[in-house]
Design an enzyme around this catalytic site. Sequence first.
Site, mmCIF file in Angstrom:
data_model
loop_
_atom_site.group_PDB
_atom_site.id
_atom_site.type_symbol
_atom_site.label_atom_id
_atom_site.label_comp_id
_atom_site.label_asym_id
_atom_site.label_seq_id
_atom_site.Cartn_x
_atom_site.Cartn_y
_atom_site.Cartn_z
ATOM 1 N N LYS A 182 -12.812 17.892 5.665
ATOM 2 C CA LYS A 182 -12.075 18.936 6.360
ATOM 3 C C LYS A 182 -12.925 20.205 6.367
ATOM 4 O O LYS A 182 -13.413 20.639 5.315
ATOM 5 C CB LYS A 182 -10.742 19.207 5.657
ATOM 6 C CG LYS A 182 -9.767 18.048 5.718
ATOM 7 C CD LYS A 182 -9.188 17.854 7.109
ATOM 8 C CE LYS A 182 -8.044 16.864 7.106
ATOM 9 N NZ LYS A 182 -7.442 16.713 8.457
ATOM 10 N N LYS B 125 -1.667 7.939 15.356
ATOM 11 C CA LYS B 125 -0.786 8.261 14.234
ATOM 12 C C LYS B 125 0.645 7.935 14.638
ATOM 13 O O LYS B 125 1.096 8.342 15.719
ATOM 14 C CB LYS B 125 -0.885 9.746 13.859
ATOM 15 C CG LYS B 125 -2.211 10.153 13.237
ATOM 16 C CD LYS B 125 -2.215 11.644 12.919
ATOM 17 C CE LYS B 125 -3.518 12.074 12.264
ATOM 18 N NZ LYS B 125 -3.580 13.553 12.095
#
Length: 329
Positions: free
Chosen positions: A150, A246
Amino acid sequence: MSRTLQAQHDRFELIAPFRIARGVKTAADVVTVTISDGVASGRGEGVPYPRYGESIESTLAAIEGARAAIEAGADRQALLSLLPPGAARNAVDCALWDLEARQSGRSVASLIGAPEPQPLASALTIVIDSPEAMARATAALAAAPLLKIKVDANDPAAQIRAVRNAAPDAALIVDPNESWNQALVEALQPLLIETRVALLEQPVPADHDAWLEGFTSAVPICADESVHVAADLDVIARRYSHVNVKLDKAGGLTAALELARAARARGLGLMTGCMVSSSLSIAPALHVARLSDFVDLDGPIWLREDRPGGVTDESGMLAPPATGFWGTI
């Protein structure tokens, strides 16, 4: 046979802050749905995401609005028109899959016509911190085959290099969570080659990605926030090489499988991702993961305490939940 539906807010504390470009989480707030016919019960979980205008309250309200139809027997196909894509539909859809498995005495894999889930390599996430702290976090996970970094727009080069140096052999996914712009993506191309990044995930905001149609990236770029359902693929296929499927975006396993198959039919690469969640979110996602090139389902690994019988991780290899947890008899 009539049904009963129960929906509730559950909270799972995290073992450490989960920092991304968009903010920090210290707990996973989820909506758990249970649908029962009086004999068998099925469970599902949705994770409301503020990025998409969702909250626990709005998700519970959406499910309540569909309660009558669901309790009257609406099936998964009917659900596609009852609720829009999102966490509410995901929780209900997955509960219906689980209920169908238990009613029929067949696993969800059998209902799909697919093999039972097996252990697979799933990314372990290195959250945003100083390069030194990210290197230390990486060193503890260096044996994992796949890591996800990230980053934001504040010196991502140093962060990526720190992780690569601490894990020289792992495949790397870099995820800026929409925090970069076109100039930064272009400027970092040599760095992405240098550090052998396998995939760059949603570097720019979903509403500012049109320029990708004319851009040739040094590494594959994956759509996340830009893609939700199969209908998005006409545009996505011109801008990205991969899509992140997702269940919370697609609105359940039913729509996620449709998206995954439609993406494959267009020659797009696949990634299966998740929100920070319990294993009840991950169990159905494993049925998309088996179709995917990249898997990022480490949400439950961040929990202090998962639901009993959930997935387990060993050095980046994710094992399915215990038999009977979800979708298995």
